[in-house]
Design a protein around this motif. Structure first.
Motif, short mmCIF file in Angstrom:
data_model
loop_
_atom_site.label_atom_id
_atom_site.label_comp_id
_atom_site.label_asym_id
_atom_site.label_seq_id
_atom_site.Cartn_x
_atom_site.Cartn_y
_atom_site.Cartn_z
N THR A 126 57.84 4.28 44.24
CA THR A 126 58.22 4.86 42.95
C THR A 126 59.68 4.61 42.64
O THR A 126 60.04 4.24 41.51
CB THR A 126 57.92 6.37 42.94
N LEU A 177 61.13 2.50 39.49
CA LEU A 177 62.06 3.15 38.57
C LEU A 177 63.39 2.40 38.50
O LEU A 177 64.00 2.29 37.43
CB LEU A 177 62.30 4.60 38.99
N LYS A 199 63.02 -0.28 36.04
CA LYS A 199 62.96 0.22 34.67
C LYS A 199 64.34 0.58 34.15
O LYS A 199 64.68 0.28 33.01
CB LYS A 199 62.00 1.41 34.59
N ILE A 206 69.13 5.85 38.52
CA ILE A 206 67.81 6.38 38.18
C ILE A 206 68.00 7.83 37.77
O ILE A 206 68.38 8.68 38.58
CB ILE A 206 66.84 6.29 39.38
#
Length: 238
Positions: free
Chosen positions: A162, A166, A169, A182
């Motif tokens: 995860t 992230l 992103k 993050i």
């Protein structure tokens, strides 16, 4: 640092950014004729699971979580959508209600496209149906992979995966040469991983002590992504 050759990021990301890009001018006009752009604050609901699907949403700025709520009110975050992605179109294509809920993870600018305009563009376009079919096929593969991970990976491995996803992103909106931060709450992180907040805090502390990441308040910076990939157990998967 690029993940190319290190981590199979395409197995974890939808590819809806390309659906509306560079459409022919007339097709773009159908979609934009009644488009309504709106600014959302962090934590605002965009649509709720079970609501009548009145249109689709194009994220122009910010990040959005797609999630479902179980019988005791606990969220399970299915996916985090970035700027350039579409949400809500599955319900329109299936002529059903929204199958999940969506809410902003940060301040967002989102354009709403009415159902009728989207369907008109879909009927008249030679490009859009192919793009949607390709995106839906890839999304099915991503979701199948995610289900497999939840069944077979430990909480620690799921957290590592995860965080890697992230990082990519948040990298998209980070200036070159700037540290990737993050910015996700521990609660949302727990709902992505499928565990309790106490486990998230414990493993983040463990990762910090191992030199994998540093934190600034609730923000997380991955300082050694190669170590994190090793923890995830997904390195060099194809």
């Amino acid at each position: 640092m690029s993940l190319a050759g290190l981590f199979p990021i395409d197995k974890w990301n939808f590819k809806s950014q390309s659906i509306l890009s560079n459409l022919p001018e007339d097709e773009q006009a159908y979609l934009c004729a009644n488009m309504l752009e709106q600014r959302y604050s962090k934590g605002e609901i965009i649509f709720r699971e079970g609501a009548v699907a009145s249109g689709i949403f194009f994220i122009k700025k910010g990040k959005v979580k797609k999630y479902q709520v179980d019988h005791v009110g606990k969220e399970q975050i299915i996916y985090v959508a970035n700027a350039g992605e579409l949400i809500g179109y599955h319900a329109i294509l299936a002529d059903e209600r929204y199958p999940d809920s969506s809410a902003t993870l940060e301040e967002c600018v989102i354009a709403f496209i009415p159902k009728e305009d989207f369907l008109t563009a879909l009927e008249r376009s030679a490009v859009l149906p192919r793009r949607l079919l390709k995106a839906l096929s890839h999304e099915f593969a991503v979701l199948s992979n995610s289900i497999s991970v939840f069944a077979q990976r430990s909480v620690k491995e799921r957290l590592a995966i995860t965080l890697i996803v992230l990082r990519e992103k948040f990298k998209e909106e980070t200036a070159p040469g700037t540290e990737i931060m993050i910015n996700v709450s521990r609660s949302d992180l727990a709902n992505m991983v499928g565990t309790g907040i106490e486990n998230i805090v414990r493993f983040l502390t463990e990762f910090k002590l191992a030199g994998i990441l540093v934190t600034q308040g609730k923000k997380i910076c991955i300082s050694d992504v190669k170590k994190l990939i090793k923890v995830s157990g997904c390195g060099n998967e194809r």
